[in-house]
Design an enzyme around this catalytic site. Sequence first.
Site, PDB file in Angstrom:
ATOM      1  N   LYS A 107       0.862  -1.190   0.000  1.00  0.00           N
ATOM      2  CA  LYS A 107       0.000   0.000   0.000  1.00  0.00           C
ATOM      3  C   LYS A 107       0.894   1.232   0.000  1.00  0.00           C
ATOM      4  O   LYS A 107       2.042   1.183   0.475  1.00  0.00           O
ATOM      5  CB  LYS A 107      -0.884   0.020   1.255  1.00  0.00           C
ATOM      6  CG  LYS A 107      -2.137   0.851   1.112  1.00  0.00           C
ATOM      7  CD  LYS A 107      -3.227   0.058   0.419  1.00  0.00           C
ATOM      8  CE  LYS A 107      -4.511   0.837   0.263  1.00  0.00           C
ATOM      9  NZ  LYS A 107      -5.586  -0.025  -0.267  1.00  0.00           N
ATOM     10  N   GLY A 219     -20.277   6.676   2.603  1.00  0.00           N
ATOM     11  CA  GLY A 219     -19.250   6.983   1.596  1.00  0.00           C
ATOM     12  C   GLY A 219     -19.885   6.972   0.223  1.00  0.00           C
ATOM     13  O   GLY A 219     -20.642   6.050  -0.113  1.00  0.00           O
ATOM     14  N   GLY A 221     -17.941   7.751  -2.760  1.00  0.00           N
ATOM     15  CA  GLY A 221     -16.855   7.902  -3.728  1.00  0.00           C
ATOM     16  C   GLY A 221     -16.946   6.779  -4.749  1.00  0.00           C
ATOM     17  O   GLY A 221     -18.032   6.243  -4.999  1.00  0.00           O
ATOM     18  N   GLY A 224     -18.579   3.606  -2.983  1.00  0.00           N
ATOM     19  CA  GLY A 224     -19.926   3.813  -2.446  1.00  0.00           C
ATOM     20  C   GLY A 224     -20.937   4.121  -3.535  1.00  0.00           C
ATOM     21  O   GLY A 224     -22.035   3.546  -3.559  1.00  0.00           O
TER      22      GLY A 224
HETATM   23  P1  NAD Z   1     -12.983   7.644  -2.745  1.00  0.00           P
HETATM   24  O1  NAD Z   1     -11.936   8.634  -2.469  1.00  0.00           O
HETATM   25  O2  NAD Z   1     -13.451   7.507  -4.147  1.00  0.00           O
HETATM   26  O3  NAD Z   1     -14.260   7.900  -1.830  1.00  0.00           O
HETATM   27  C1  NAD Z   1     -14.194   8.035  -0.435  1.00  0.00           C
HETATM   28  C2  NAD Z   1     -15.568   8.445   0.049  1.00  0.00           C
HETATM   29  O4  NAD Z   1     -15.570   8.464   1.470  1.00  0.00           O
HETATM   30  C3  NAD Z   1     -15.969   9.858  -0.387  1.00  0.00           C
HETATM   31  O5  NAD Z   1     -17.320   9.881  -0.710  1.00  0.00           O
HETATM   32  C4  NAD Z   1     -15.695  10.693   0.866  1.00  0.00           C
HETATM   33  O6  NAD Z   1     -16.481  11.863   0.916  1.00  0.00           O
HETATM   34  C5  NAD Z   1     -16.102   9.706   1.921  1.00  0.00           C
HETATM   35  N1  NAD Z   1     -15.565  10.023   3.240  1.00  0.00           N
HETATM   36  C6  NAD Z   1     -14.327  10.473   3.560  1.00  0.00           C
HETATM   37  N2  NAD Z   1     -14.237  10.659   4.881  1.00  0.00           N
HETATM   38  C7  NAD Z   1     -15.429  10.295   5.402  1.00  0.00           C
HETATM   39  C8  NAD Z   1     -15.967  10.255   6.702  1.00  0.00           C
HETATM   40  N3  NAD Z   1     -15.228  10.638   7.759  1.00  0.00           N
HETATM   41  N4  NAD Z   1     -17.234   9.816   6.859  1.00  0.00           N
HETATM   42  C9  NAD Z   1     -17.965   9.426   5.796  1.00  0.00           C
HETATM   43  N5  NAD Z   1     -17.525   9.453   4.553  1.00  0.00           N
HETATM   44  C10 NAD Z   1     -16.272   9.889   4.353  1.00  0.00           C
HETATM   45  O7  NAD Z   1     -12.426   6.242  -2.189  1.00  0.00           O
HETATM   46  P2  NAD Z   1     -12.853   4.779  -2.618  1.00  0.00           P
HETATM   47  O8  NAD Z   1     -11.882   4.299  -3.640  1.00  0.00           O
HETATM   48  O9  NAD Z   1     -14.309   4.744  -2.906  1.00  0.00           O
HETATM   49  O10 NAD Z   1     -12.522   3.976  -1.277  1.00  0.00           O
HETATM   50  C11 NAD Z   1     -13.471   3.836  -0.228  1.00  0.00           C
HETATM   51  C12 NAD Z   1     -13.067   2.653   0.642  1.00  0.00           C
HETATM   52  O11 NAD Z   1     -13.008   1.468  -0.145  1.00  0.00           O
HETATM   53  C13 NAD Z   1     -11.683   2.767   1.306  1.00  0.00           C
HETATM   54  O12 NAD Z   1     -11.717   2.105   2.548  1.00  0.00           O
HETATM   55  C14 NAD Z   1     -10.784   1.983   0.355  1.00  0.00           C
HETATM   56  O13 NAD Z   1      -9.605   1.524   0.970  1.00  0.00           O
HETATM   57  C15 NAD Z   1     -11.729   0.856  -0.003  1.00  0.00           C
HETATM   58  N6  NAD Z   1     -11.382   0.149  -1.234  1.00  0.00           N
HETATM   59  C16 NAD Z   1     -11.306   0.806  -2.415  1.00  0.00           C
HETATM   60  C17 NAD Z   1     -11.004   0.086  -3.574  1.00  0.00           C
HETATM   61  C18 NAD Z   1     -10.967   0.748  -4.930  1.00  0.00           C
HETATM   62  O14 NAD Z   1     -10.877   0.015  -5.927  1.00  0.00           O
HETATM   63  N7  NAD Z   1     -11.055   2.052  -5.042  1.00  0.00           N
HETATM   64  C19 NAD Z   1     -10.766  -1.277  -3.502  1.00  0.00           C
HETATM   65  C20 NAD Z   1     -10.866  -1.929  -2.273  1.00  0.00           C
HETATM   66  C21 NAD Z   1     -11.185  -1.209  -1.153  1.00  0.00           C
END
Ligand code: NAD
Length: 417
Positions: A107, A219, A221, A224
């Site tokens: 990571k 979430g 992003g 979500g």
């Molecule tokens: P992203 O940056 O696209 O979205 C993050 C989201 O979380 C945003 O909507 C942001 O506003 C929200 N957020 C941030 N702080 C917050 C809080 N305190 N309370 C509520 N919401 C909050 O990130 P992502 O890629 O969607 O990742 C989200 C999660 O999924 C993370 O834990 C990441 O490690 C995990 N993940 C992502 C992937 C991937 O392919 N992107 C794969 C596996 C796991």
Amino acid sequence: MSEHKPTSLGIALQQLGITAEKLDLDHGIHEVLKRPKRALIVSLPVKMDNGDISVFMGCRVQHNDARGPFKGGIRYHPCVTFDEVTALAMWMTWKCAVVGIPYGGAKGGVCCNPKEMSIFELERLTRRYTSMILDLIGPYRDVPAPDVYTDAQTMAWIVDTYSRVKGYSVPESATGKPITIGGSEGREEATSRGVTFCIREAAKRMRFKLKDAVVVIQGFGTVGWNAAKLLDEMGCRVAAVSDSKGGIYNPNGINPVAVFKHKKKKGSVVGFDGSEGVTNEELLELECDILVPAALENQITERNAANVKAKMLAEAANGPTTPKADTILHEKGVFIIPDILANAGGVTVSYFEWVQNLTREHWTVEEVNGKLEVKMVKAFKDVLDLSKKEDVDMRTAALMLGVGRVAEAIKTLGLWP
Ligand code: NAD
């Protein structure tokens, strides 16, 4: 370490300790797995748009590569710490093993606030970070991907920087790229699609119908929002979503596509027409069938676990639940699909992207989604079968499967010298 605010690394080590005991793991191998194999902390001076120089802390942590090259996302967030990145790298090792793809876990992170930076500043930061970790990464060493507040554009800058330094084009040096430069069909939604396959398989076993099942998602992003869209398409009723500014709730259901458009215009889901406002804390305690944390770690703790009303918890985020909360939820009968299984669809399609790049192929979206479904359904079944065989919860079973496979690989390779 106080339990309601445990660190991610504390949680990861605690999980490893429990798993080592269950597996009767060799003491030496447990010691190996407690620590990353290699880690690099870098200081990143970046010229800001106003001419000033700002310096950011970045790191890349490579946990274990016994099963294949290191693989893992890069996170940009003001709260990034070396310990958090180490925990996330460890979870990547188990995740790749659970889903059976030939990668180890890594990571990366940069402590910065991307919301306060221009696109030009983010590009300079990304290129500087890539150049500083360049000796550690590469298609056969360690392959970065997006995570919180990084995206396909970030990966394009990484590939370009890596390729310019090497002197030839290396699209396979990062995954989660835009399709025009070798990204895979289906990568953007892959994590969420994997989550929905797990939810579907769990619902079958729990004998409850997904049609009109009430879903709450923390979430909005990449993960979500795509989860909301896909679950809505499957007939579920998405009642609440949130982002870092707060949440919105309508028990009759909200239209994820309309919320996405609203967020694009206003910068947040907050204020969406026909919804009432809820805080991120309240959202986790709403009446629902399926709760999907898709933001950050440490959201469901001993403080609020007893108030969670969902029947199923599908962990799209990494590390959203603390061990004490886990016990409380288990006692309440909540079916948990643990992070290292639930969100493994992202790294699985990253693996497909890497294979396509190495073979200079481009698969159709149907091919990608079909292969993803096969991998996710098998991983879900493997974890469920083990949980029944060993009479343990799904998280313990997933950890036993992942850690067990990694330990086996370490033993088989042997130690050199
Ligand atoms: P992203 O940056 O696209 O979205 C993050 C989201 O979380 C945003 O909507 C942001 O506003 C929200 N957020 C941030 N702080 C917050 C809080 N305190 N309370 C509520 N919401 C909050 O990130 P992502 O890629 O969607 O990742 C989200 C999660 O999924 C993370 O834990 C990441 O490690 C995990 N993940 C992502 C992937 C991937 O392919 N992107 C794969 C596996 C796991």
